[in-house]
Design an enzyme around this catalytic site. Sequence first.
Site, PDB file in Angstrom:
ATOM      1  N   GLY A 102       0.811  -1.219   0.000  1.00 30.97           N
ATOM      2  CA  GLY A 102       0.000   0.000   0.000  1.00 30.97           C
ATOM      3  C   GLY A 102       0.841   1.264   0.000  1.00 30.97           C
ATOM      4  CB  CYS A 103       0.429   4.515  -1.689  1.00 28.41           C
ATOM      5  SG  CYS A 103       0.900   3.960  -3.315  1.00 28.41           S
ATOM      6  CB  VAL A 104      -1.387   6.174   2.582  1.00 22.09           C
ATOM      7  CG1 VAL A 104      -1.450   7.001   3.848  1.00 22.09           C
ATOM      8  CG2 VAL A 104      -1.217   7.060   1.374  1.00 22.09           C
TER       9      VAL A 104
END
Lengths: 104, 179
Positions: A102-104
């Site tokens: 995931g990015c965040v």
Amino acid sequence: MPSTTIAGRQIDVNEEGFLSNPDDWTEELGAEFARLIGVDMSEEHWKLVRFLRQDYKAMGETPTLRRVSTQTGMPVKQLFTLFPGKPAKKMAYVAGVPKPKGCV
Amino acid sequence: MTDTKPDIQSDIQTETPFVPSFDTPAEEGRKLAIICSKGTLDMAYPGLILGNAALGEGVETHLFFTFWGFDMINKKTQSSLKATLLGNTAMHMPQGLGGIPGMTHLATSQLKKAIAELDIPEVPDFLDQIVASGGHLWACRLSADMNHLTEADLRDDVEGIISASDFIEMTAGAQLLFI
């Protein structure tokens, strides 16, 4: 697939050195992973590692740092203190799960 | 494994355990500076997401807020950034719709919903997270002067209002992103 010997066991790891099969993980192996990357495991470290394993099993993916923080109630700042530098990757390594996508 | 081709890595069985290299010397001292110049909700996120990712990789990260980007750190506006159809053809809606009252509100709430569904924090919370991860926030002197704003108007964790040349000096050797 490379393999390496850690804690007296031969284990399969990926090209970066992460455990290939999360089911191969044991607490003993986790403790040795931590030692090898210079992390001195406390009860708080173990709490995070256990959460990662449990969440990975339930969700099918490794939680991001934000998810770890919101789900365990441990402030982000503390995650950086416990696993300095690259907390998300380091805790995933110790927990024997893939690095988070995931990015965040 | 029935792969008959020789695989360089398949025979790695060294006595020293093969461990991920988390703290390689090449990455030490890596620095990233992100200039946030936009005040719309959609354009607030790229800088926040990349800054947060950089911090998670152990990269020293500075965010510099200038011009419209000031709205991201102004206590009065940071929670009420908006997204609009107007001037943004990538929303794939007729531009004429954008001028109808309520459309900006609608676009904003749609975007906020989409962001929340992905468990991405709202702008003020995201900045909290960035600061907790060791990120540095800086405000632009000229933008502050133009808008008659002082440090008291900005988030408490903004480390200072600095000039463009201060910023350039401070980010010597850093990789730079302008958003």
